[in-house]
Design a protein around this motif. Structure first.
Motif, mmCIF file in Angstrom:
data_model
loop_
_atom_site.group_PDB
_atom_site.id
_atom_site.type_symbol
_atom_site.label_atom_id
_atom_site.label_comp_id
_atom_site.label_asym_id
_atom_site.label_seq_id
_atom_site.Cartn_x
_atom_site.Cartn_y
_atom_site.Cartn_z
ATOM 1 N N PHE A 138 0.805 -1.221 0.000
ATOM 2 C CA PHE A 138 0.000 0.000 0.000
ATOM 3 C C PHE A 138 0.840 1.274 0.000
ATOM 4 C CE2 PHE A 138 -2.370 3.390 2.124
ATOM 5 C CZ PHE A 138 -3.509 3.426 1.346
ATOM 6 N N GLN A 139 1.840 1.361 0.884
ATOM 7 C CA GLN A 139 2.613 2.596 0.997
ATOM 8 C C GLN A 139 3.366 2.930 -0.287
ATOM 9 O OE1 GLN A 139 1.342 4.558 3.301
ATOM 10 N NE2 GLN A 139 3.323 5.516 3.149
ATOM 11 N N SER A 140 4.047 1.951 -0.862
ATOM 12 C CA SER A 140 4.784 2.186 -2.111
ATOM 13 C C SER A 140 3.838 2.563 -3.231
ATOM 14 C CB SER A 140 5.580 0.932 -2.498
ATOM 15 O OG SER A 140 6.527 0.628 -1.503
ATOM 16 N N ASP A 149 15.326 16.784 -1.357
ATOM 17 C CA ASP A 149 16.121 16.605 -0.133
ATOM 18 C C ASP A 149 16.848 15.260 -0.097
ATOM 19 O OD1 ASP A 149 15.417 19.053 0.853
ATOM 20 O OD2 ASP A 149 13.707 18.328 1.996
ATOM 21 N N ASN A 150 16.145 14.219 -0.559
ATOM 22 C CA ASN A 150 16.695 12.869 -0.403
ATOM 23 C C ASN A 150 16.352 12.038 -1.635
ATOM 24 O OD1 ASN A 150 17.806 10.540 0.650
ATOM 25 N ND2 ASN A 150 15.957 10.009 1.825
ATOM 26 N N PRO A 151 17.103 12.181 -2.728
ATOM 27 C CA PRO A 151 16.805 11.438 -3.954
ATOM 28 C C PRO A 151 16.856 9.919 -3.706
ATOM 29 C CG PRO A 151 18.432 13.162 -4.350
ATOM 30 C CD PRO A 151 18.271 13.055 -2.866
ATOM 31 N N GLN A 152 15.850 9.214 -4.245
ATOM 32 C CA GLN A 152 15.803 7.758 -4.131
ATOM 33 C C GLN A 152 15.824 7.148 -5.522
ATOM 34 O OE1 GLN A 152 12.709 6.263 -1.524
ATOM 35 N NE2 GLN A 152 12.762 8.134 -0.292
ATOM 36 N N ILE A 153 16.536 6.034 -5.646
ATOM 37 C CA ILE A 153 16.714 5.406 -6.948
ATOM 38 C C ILE A 153 15.383 4.924 -7.526
ATOM 39 C CG2 ILE A 153 17.094 3.074 -6.028
ATOM 40 C CD1 ILE A 153 19.011 4.749 -8.969
ATOM 41 N N GLU A 154 14.385 4.648 -6.638
ATOM 42 C CA GLU A 154 13.095 4.149 -7.120
ATOM 43 C C GLU A 154 12.399 5.157 -8.038
ATOM 44 O OE1 GLU A 154 14.011 1.955 -3.373
ATOM 45 O OE2 GLU A 154 14.092 4.046 -4.027
ATOM 46 N N TYR A 155 12.556 6.466 -7.725
ATOM 47 C CA TYR A 155 11.910 7.479 -8.568
ATOM 48 C C TYR A 155 12.575 7.534 -9.943
ATOM 49 C CZ TYR A 155 9.387 9.049 -4.443
ATOM 50 O OH TYR A 155 8.550 9.112 -3.351
#
Length: 468
Positions: free
Chosen positions: A355-357, A415-421
């Motif tokens: 759900f969260q993802s 602020d905090n880049p994530q590889i998922e995006y």
């Protein structure tokens, strides 16, 4: 749908009440019963939380009004897909429908179905979380049931939407009324120093907006079925204004009620805030909130299927998806092939569903394409002022919502880049790789033709025309 001398067309069966019900009924789903604790956790204070909920309502209203103009300038079903096709071109429109079918709509339906299942089975497992396998089976059952209803009758789907909307509004009204009574009894203690502890990072506000706007998702539902709306030039903007105003007011009052009954810490630690509220206020009758939340998600899932199937239908009619998906049942007059296809994809996404993802990546993807759509409205206003506009908004509105959409796309990665995006972005643009061989050069046409003929006979469907 209806038949005329040219063939099958979409029947205009949705009036102003149905239009309001589809927008409000799709918006009021599982979000308002789950998301408040995530919004509070992200921003850290009751005052900032209420500001987020009010701002989300304002963004939804401005976006809905901009879409109302688009829906009257381009009076075709299909929502963002058809608007991008008419303004940004075929490649961008295909990128949208490719992402919409494989990620956005299926993820949205899966997230709502999982929420429905969690609430539906919760009363049978008091004091402990239900087995995940049972939850996913219940979610799959809801998906299959509502897909079947939408295949059988558009009128029945509309009735379900109206009935479940009434249940939702009654449940939220109960929360509001009890909250007002408790506010007079307990006072405003939980609202003192309302902004103390607010998280000021850009990412925190971005995630909070994602969770809040998930609860408002559905503000654009009516644009997916414009060809089935009676007098869209009048009813589309009117339904948008009434439905979104109703939902925004309810959401703000419900959040005040939650914060009156629970402290901010209790709200953040809750796994399902409406059920926690029900247990604290209603005692042994707390299961009523589980039932109300389940019915709420059920109605939202119905609206998601009703509108999502129309996007596949319109994209196939424009040659961007297999031709079979542009056909309608010859007796029931519903776009059953598109609905069946949407159902299959949703069931596949359900298998690994989280759900969260789903919420975060759905919101990131959705607002990426909303930004393109608002840009399209600006293009039409500046370059095509001569087009007939039964309804129009000031040019400042699409500019403001476009700025909000760009912020929502960039906020979680500043602020905090994530590889998922990055993976999601690459997937969006991978639609171009699919477009070139299969749409532009039309590879494997003979195989598709034979399969279309077989499915046309098996499903008893025929080509459908536009209803403008």
């Amino acid at each position: 749908m209806a038949t005329d001398k040219h063939g099958l067309t979409l029947k205009r069966e949705v009036g102003i009440i149905g239009g309001i019900s589809f927008i409000a009924g799709t918006m009021i789903g599982s979000g308002i019963f789950i998301s408040p604790q995530y919004v509070m956790s992200a921003v850290g204070s009751p005052g900032a939380s209420l500001l987020i909920w009010a701002s989300c309502g304002l963004i939804a209203m401005l976006g809905g009004l901009c879409y109302a103009e688009l829906g009257t300038v381009i009076p075709e079903s299909g929502g963002e897909y058809i608007y991008m096709l008419r303004t940004a071109g075929r490649v961008v429109a295909f990128m949208f429908v490719f992402t919409f079918v494989t990620v956005m709509r299926s993820a949205s339906a899966t997230g709502i179905a999982l929420s429905f299942a969690e609430y539906a089975v919760a009363p049978f497992f008091p004091g402990c979380p239900p087995p995940q396998m049972l939850v996913k089976c219940a979610a799959a059952g809801a998906i299959i049931l509502l897909a079947s209803v939408n295949c059988l009758s558009s009128r029945l789907a509309t009735v379900i939407q109206v009935v479940t909307l009434v249940v939702k509004v009654l449940a939220l009204t109960l929360i509001v009324v009890v909250g007002v009574v408790m506010l007079f009894e307990k006072g405003t203690g939980n609202f003192e120093n309302a902004f103390e502890g607010t998280h000021l990072q850009v990412k925190s506000f971005g995630i909070a907006f994602y969770q809040g706007l998930w609860s408002y998702d559905g503000w654009n539902t009516l644009n997916y079925l414009t060809e089935e709306l009676k007098h869209p030039e009048v009813n589309l903007p009117r339904a948008v204004m009434i439905a979104i105003s109703l939902v925004t007011g309810l959401y703000l009052l419900v959040n005040v009620s939650y914060l009156t009954v629970m402290t901010p810490k209790e709200l953040i630690s809750s796994s399902a805030v409406a059920v926690t509220w029900g247990n604290k206020v209603l005692g042994s009758w707390g299961w009523i909130m589980s039932l109300a939340a389940a019915l709420s998600a059920f109605g939202s899932l119905n609206g998601t299927f009703f509108s999502g199937g129309r996007v596949c239908f319109v994209a196939a009619r424009e040659g961007h998806m297999p031709n079979i998906l542009s056909m309608a049942h010859v007796h029931r007059l519903t776009p059953s092939p598109a609905l069946i296809f949407t159902t299959v994809v949703s069931l596949l996404v359900l298998i690994p569903g989280d759900f969260q993802s789903i919420v975060n990546f759905f919101s990131f993807t959705a607002w990426f394409f909303y930004a393109i759509t608002f840009s399209g409205l600006l293009y039409l206003k500046i370059k095509k002022p001569e087009l007939p506009r039964p309804y129009r908004v000031p040019i400042i509105l699409p500019i403001l919502v476009l700025i909000a959409a760009v912020f929502l796309v960039l906020a979680p990665i500043i602020d905090n880049p994530q590889i998922e995006y990055l993976y999601v972005t690459l997937f969006i643009f991978s639609g171009v790789i699919v477009y070139i061989p299969f749409i532009h050069y039309k590879l494997c046409p003979n195989l598709l033709t034979k399969l279309t003929i077989f499915l046309q006979l098996f499903l008893e469907v025929a080509p459908a025309e536009k209803n403008l």
